[in-house]
Motif scaffolding. Structure first.
Motif, PDB file in Angstrom:
ATOM      1  N   THR A 130       0.839  -1.215   0.000  1.00 18.99           N
ATOM      2  CA  THR A 130       0.000   0.000   0.000  1.00 18.99           C
ATOM      3  C   THR A 130       0.868   1.258   0.000  1.00 18.99           C
ATOM      4  O   THR A 130       0.525   2.241  -0.659  1.00 18.99           O
ATOM      5  N   VAL A 131       1.991   1.219   0.719  1.00 17.57           N
ATOM      6  CA  VAL A 131       2.893   2.377   0.713  1.00 17.57           C
ATOM      7  C   VAL A 131       3.514   2.530  -0.674  1.00 17.57           C
ATOM      8  O   VAL A 131       3.616   3.650  -1.200  1.00 17.57           O
ATOM      9  N   HIS A 132       3.916   1.442  -1.286  1.00 21.45           N
ATOM     10  CA  HIS A 132       4.464   1.475  -2.650  1.00 21.45           C
ATOM     11  C   HIS A 132       3.444   2.082  -3.604  1.00 21.45           C
ATOM     12  O   HIS A 132       3.779   2.963  -4.419  1.00 21.45           O
ATOM     13  N   ASP A 133       2.206   1.634  -3.514  1.00 23.19           N
ATOM     14  CA  ASP A 133       1.149   2.162  -4.392  1.00 23.19           C
ATOM     15  C   ASP A 133       0.926   3.650  -4.144  1.00 23.19           C
ATOM     16  O   ASP A 133       0.743   4.425  -5.090  1.00 23.19           O
ATOM     17  N   ASP A 134       0.940   4.066  -2.877  1.00 23.01           N
ATOM     18  CA  ASP A 134       0.752   5.484  -2.555  1.00 23.01           C
ATOM     19  C   ASP A 134       1.910   6.331  -3.078  1.00 23.01           C
ATOM     20  O   ASP A 134       1.690   7.397  -3.662  1.00 23.01           O
ATOM     21  N   VAL A 135       3.137   5.862  -2.895  1.00 15.97           N
ATOM     22  CA  VAL A 135       4.307   6.602  -3.385  1.00 15.97           C
ATOM     23  C   VAL A 135       4.251   6.710  -4.906  1.00 15.97           C
ATOM     24  O   VAL A 135       4.506   7.774  -5.474  1.00 15.97           O
ATOM     25  N   THR A 136       3.894   5.617  -5.571  1.00 10.64           N
ATOM     26  CA  THR A 136       3.798   5.625  -7.038  1.00 10.64           C
ATOM     27  C   THR A 136       2.744   6.616  -7.508  1.00 10.64           C
ATOM     28  O   THR A 136       2.979   7.397  -8.434  1.00 10.64           O
ATOM     29  N   LEU A 137       1.578   6.613  -6.871  1.00 11.37           N
ATOM     30  CA  LEU A 137       0.509   7.541  -7.249  1.00 11.37           C
ATOM     31  C   LEU A 137       0.942   8.989  -7.024  1.00 11.37           C
ATOM     32  O   LEU A 137       0.765   9.843  -7.902  1.00 11.37           O
ATOM     33  N   LEU A 138       1.521   9.280  -5.871  1.00 12.31           N
ATOM     34  CA  LEU A 138       1.979  10.640  -5.590  1.00 12.31           C
ATOM     35  C   LEU A 138       3.081  11.054  -6.559  1.00 12.31           C
ATOM     36  O   LEU A 138       3.169  12.225  -6.947  1.00 12.31           O
ATOM     37  N   SER A 139       3.884  10.116  -6.977  1.00  7.50           N
ATOM     38  CA  SER A 139       4.916  10.390  -7.980  1.00  7.50           C
ATOM     39  C   SER A 139       4.284  10.684  -9.339  1.00  7.50           C
ATOM     40  O   SER A 139       4.716  11.591 -10.056  1.00  7.50           O
ATOM     41  N   ASP A 140       3.254   9.930  -9.700  1.00  5.89           N
ATOM     42  CA  ASP A 140       2.552  10.157 -10.972  1.00  5.89           C
ATOM     43  C   ASP A 140       1.975  11.569 -11.047  1.00  5.89           C
ATOM     44  O   ASP A 140       1.890  12.152 -12.125  1.00  5.89           O
ATOM     45  N   TYR A 141       1.592  12.129  -9.906  1.00  2.00           N
ATOM     46  CA  TYR A 141       1.030  13.477  -9.851  1.00  2.00           C
ATOM     47  C   TYR A 141       2.107  14.548  -9.634  1.00  2.00           C
ATOM     48  O   TYR A 141       1.797  15.724  -9.520  1.00  2.00           O
ATOM     49  N   ARG A 191      13.804   5.008  -3.578  1.00  4.78           N
ATOM     50  CA  ARG A 191      13.767   5.909  -2.437  1.00  4.78           C
ATOM     51  C   ARG A 191      12.783   7.036  -2.699  1.00  4.78           C
ATOM     52  O   ARG A 191      12.986   7.827  -3.616  1.00  4.78           O
ATOM     53  N   PRO A 192      11.713   7.152  -1.901  1.00  7.56           N
ATOM     54  CA  PRO A 192      10.812   8.295  -2.046  1.00  7.56           C
ATOM     55  C   PRO A 192      11.526   9.575  -1.627  1.00  7.56           C
ATOM     56  O   PRO A 192      12.262   9.587  -0.646  1.00  7.56           O
ATOM     57  N   TYR A 193      11.302  10.633  -2.396  1.00  8.96           N
ATOM     58  CA  TYR A 193      11.973  11.904  -2.142  1.00  8.96           C
ATOM     59  C   TYR A 193      10.975  13.044  -2.274  1.00  8.96           C
ATOM     60  O   TYR A 193      10.271  13.150  -3.279  1.00  8.96           O
ATOM     61  N   LEU A 194      10.902  13.880  -1.267  1.00 14.95           N
ATOM     62  CA  LEU A 194      10.012  15.040  -1.233  1.00 14.95           C
ATOM     63  C   LEU A 194      10.874  16.271  -0.969  1.00 14.95           C
ATOM     64  O   LEU A 194      11.326  16.483   0.156  1.00 14.95           O
ATOM     65  N   PRO A 195      11.137  17.099  -1.997  1.00 13.85           N
ATOM     66  CA  PRO A 195      12.099  18.195  -1.847  1.00 13.85           C
ATOM     67  C   PRO A 195      11.555  19.461  -1.199  1.00 13.85           C
ATOM     68  O   PRO A 195      12.290  20.427  -1.049  1.00 13.85           O
ATOM     69  N   TYR A 196      10.303  19.472  -0.807  1.00 15.84           N
ATOM     70  CA  TYR A 196       9.675  20.711  -0.340  1.00 15.84           C
ATOM     71  C   TYR A 196       9.706  20.821   1.180  1.00 15.84           C
ATOM     72  O   TYR A 196       9.539  19.843   1.891  1.00 15.84           O
TER      73      TYR A 196
END
Length: 153
Positions: free
Chosen positions: A102-113, A127-132
């Motif tokens: 579920t975390v993988h799916d969420d990270v992928t979706l947030l990445s798609d957006y 590695r999930p990365y959020l630069p903000y």
């Protein structure tokens, strides 16, 4: 111009951690016309040297709510609390006390957006990365001519 296979970014920016990012991500709900006008205003302001936030826009409040669920907001907050990066999706799932898939799916979706970036280091874990430093939600409810509530940025 430098050759690129990275969505228009030069090769030196193949890793999203090397790309320039503003400190703020602005998430809006706005029509295409409003988004276009904001884009022109942003280009003009940037040309004058004014810092501008990154922007992700949704067409409706429903679409925004579908993507930014409570669990995904918790995921974003966790990334922000760990200096914007996790060692891996597995490590992020463990930190959130959630199932890897579920975390993988969420990270992928947030990445798609375009909200989260995924860094792949030498074919190892993603590695999930959020630069903000901040994420600002701009949702304004207004009354339309038909009396129905609608969202505007």
């Amino acid at each position: 111009m430098t050759e690129s296979d990275n969505d228009g970014w030069p090769d030196k920016y193949s890793d999203p951690r090397d790309r320039p990012h503003p400190g703020v991500l602005r998430v809006t709900v706005e029509s295409f016309d409003a988004m276009r006008e904001d884009t022109f205003g942003t280009v003009d302001a940037a040309a004058q040297g004014e810092a501008q936030p990154a922007v992700v826009s949704f067409a409706t409040v429903g679409e925004l709510r579908k993507i930014l669920t409570d669990r995904r907001i918790e995921l974003l907050q966790t990334l922000m609390d760990t200096d914007g990066a996790a060692e891996s999706i597995s490590a992020l799932a463990e930190e959130l006390d959630r199932d890897y898939r579920t975390v993988h799916d969420d990270v992928t979706l947030l990445s798609d957006y375009g909200i989260v970036f995924i860094v792949e280091d030498d074919e190892r874990s993603k590695r999930p990365y959020l630069p903000y430093e901040r994420i600002r939600l701009d949702v304004e409810l207004t009354v339309s001519d038909s009396g129905e509530e609608r969202a505007a940025a």
